[in-house]
Design a protein around this motif. Structure first.
Motif, PDB file in Angstrom:
ATOM      1  N   PRO A 146       0.800  -1.238   0.000  1.00 53.03           N
ATOM      2  CA  PRO A 146       0.000   0.000   0.000  1.00 53.03           C
ATOM      3  C   PRO A 146       0.824   1.275   0.000  1.00 53.03           C
ATOM      4  CG  PRO A 146      -0.881  -1.588   1.576  1.00 53.03           C
ATOM      5  CD  PRO A 146       0.421  -2.145   1.102  1.00 53.03           C
ATOM      6  N   TYR A 147       2.030   1.220   0.579  1.00 55.09           N
ATOM      7  CA  TYR A 147       2.817   2.454   0.662  1.00 55.09           C
ATOM      8  C   TYR A 147       3.274   2.962  -0.702  1.00 55.09           C
ATOM      9  CZ  TYR A 147       7.549   0.592  -0.180  1.00 55.09           C
ATOM     10  OH  TYR A 147       8.667   0.061  -0.754  1.00 55.09           O
ATOM     11  N   HIS A 150      -0.143   5.122  -1.298  1.00 58.77           N
ATOM     12  CA  HIS A 150      -0.592   6.037  -0.258  1.00 58.77           C
ATOM     13  C   HIS A 150       0.594   6.798   0.335  1.00 58.77           C
ATOM     14  CE1 HIS A 150      -4.178   3.079   0.448  1.00 58.77           C
ATOM     15  NE2 HIS A 150      -4.271   3.743  -0.688  1.00 58.77           N
ATOM     16  N   SER A 240      -3.806   4.757   5.752  1.00 55.09           N
ATOM     17  CA  SER A 240      -4.228   4.096   4.506  1.00 55.09           C
ATOM     18  C   SER A 240      -5.745   3.936   4.447  1.00 55.09           C
ATOM     19  CB  SER A 240      -3.543   2.739   4.368  1.00 55.09           C
ATOM     20  OG  SER A 240      -4.034   1.819   5.324  1.00 55.09           O
ATOM     21  N   VAL A 243      -7.229   7.644   3.283  1.00 54.47           N
ATOM     22  CA  VAL A 243      -6.872   8.286   2.020  1.00 54.47           C
ATOM     23  C   VAL A 243      -8.082   8.252   1.084  1.00 54.47           C
ATOM     24  CG1 VAL A 243      -5.448   8.008  -0.048  1.00 54.47           C
ATOM     25  CG2 VAL A 243      -4.410   7.809   2.209  1.00 54.47           C
ATOM     26  N   ALA A 245      -9.252   7.260  -1.859  1.00 56.47           N
ATOM     27  CA  ALA A 245      -8.775   6.351  -2.900  1.00 56.47           C
ATOM     28  C   ALA A 245      -9.349   6.689  -4.267  1.00 56.47           C
ATOM     29  CB  ALA A 245      -9.110   4.910  -2.527  1.00 56.47           C
ATOM     30  N   LEU A 248      -7.378   9.584  -5.640  1.00 51.84           N
ATOM     31  CA  LEU A 248      -6.052   9.063  -5.957  1.00 51.84           C
ATOM     32  C   LEU A 248      -6.072   8.349  -7.312  1.00 51.84           C
ATOM     33  CD1 LEU A 248      -3.792   7.051  -3.498  1.00 51.84           C
ATOM     34  CD2 LEU A 248      -4.231   6.216  -5.797  1.00 51.84           C
TER      35      LEU A 248
END
Length: 355
Positions: A146-147, A150, A240, A243, A245, A248
């Motif tokens: 995930p990093y 995010h 996470s 965020v 999404a 994004l």
């Protein structure tokens, strides 16, 4: 908005510090160790094979097509070849584009229990996407990072679609580590954008031995065995979940489309994936160079932020052999503003002409 859990319904899920550690845990749970084999794609990030090497297994590489689809016939031939037993087959969804695994599993259902789906380039828990709902649900294991999407200092995920319990991890990484990560992330969020770099006045091509291969059968320097068994920071897990999404995904898709449109006017380079399927959230923009020995240094000397996997393991796959130097990865990150994107497009265009 509520985020769907990774994998199939009922899958057991664990949080790890990084996706490479989640992959190590998946391979260990699959029985990988000395005297066993792991099949992996010939084109790969070095960290994809770190876990197998750390466990003492032998890694064999199956071939890929030009668009990085796996060569099912070659994979199955290596699976059925004599030698140590195969305990895991790693399949990757490169740059966020879904790898079609259904035909392989329809032909050979016995591959499914061995399959470890590498979703480290996939936005897990993002907005629903047509055809992407089953990413990470084809085989027994799946992993994600995930990093990479995010604004997190770290974060990895492991899930087991069979629902079997995964090895327990500590609930927390420790209060000091949490405070450091929170402070580090807040400082980065508040940092001003850097000015556009100045190009280096140097047009020389790379020397013939600049990309020489170095034999190394150990895990890479990015694999820190001391971090194995550590969960992702609680701060990272919380962030996470909060965020946006959908925003994004929209911004990443828009930047990718800008790269594709700009590349129509370039000579000597083409996008590996010129069509962005509906719902696909790209991790990077892969660009294939025709003359990497000249074009790559031209891009680097203009400080274009890009990557390439030139430290991958050697294989007999002609696509991976070519892409080692010719396929570069350009950013389509959601935080790139309009001025930065204009600089990227203009600088890459200028560098390609010079190279």
């Amino acid at each position: 908005a509520p985020r769907p859990a990774p994998g199939l319904a009922g899958a057991s899920v664990r949080s790890h510090a990084f996706g490479r550690h989640a992959l190590h845990a998946a391979l260990a749970a699959a029985g990988v160790g000395p005297g066993t084999r792991v099949l992996a794609p010939a084109y790969h990030c070095r960290t994809m094979i770190d876990g197998a090497l750390a466990l003492g297994a032998t890694v064999h590489f199956y071939r890929l097509a030009d668009d990085l689809r796996l060569d099912a016939a070659d994979l199955l031939a290596r699976l059925d070849a004599g030698g140590p037993p195969v305990r895991a087959v790693i399949a990757a969804h490169f740059f966020g584009f879904a790898q079609s695994l259904a035909p392989l599993l329809a032909a050979r259902p016995d591959v499914a229990p061995l399959l470890v789906e590498d979703c480290s380039h996939v936005l897990i828990g993002g907005p629903p996407a047509p055809g992407a709902a089953d990413l990470g649900g084809h085989g027994r294991f799946g992993i994600a990072s995930p990093y990479k999407f995010h604004p997190l200092p770290e974060g990895g995920l492991l899930w087991d679609n069979s629902g079997r319990p995964l090895p327990a991890l500590p609930d927390r990484a420790g209060p000091l580590a949490e405070l450091r990560a929170t402070w580090h992330t807040l400082q980065r969020m508040r940092a001003p954008a850097l000015p556009a770099p100045q190009p280096v006045d140097d047009s020389r091509p790379l020397p013939d031995d600049a990309d020489r291969l170095v034999a190394d059968g150990r895990p890479s320097s990015q694999f820190d065995a001391r971090q194995l068994g550590r969960p992702a920071l609680g701060f990272a897990r919380w962030l996470s979940r909060h965020v946006d999404a959908r925003r994004l995904a929209e911004r990443r898709r828009a930047r990718y489309v800008q790269w594709v449109e700009a590349s129509r006017h370039w000579s000597g380079a083409r996008p590996l994936q010129p069509v962005l399927p509906e719902g696909t959230v790209p991790y990077m923009f892969p660009l294939l160079l025709q003359a990497p020995q000249r074009q790559f240094p031209a891009l680097k000397r203009r400080a274009v932020p890009l990557g390439r996997w030139d430290d991958m393991a050697v294989s007999d796959c002609p696509v991976a052999t070519r892409y080692r130097s010719a396929l570069v990865h350009l950013p389509c990150h959601q935080a790139i503003d309009d001025a930065q994107m204009d600089w990227l497009l203009n600088t890459v265009s200028t560098a390609l002409q010079a190279g």
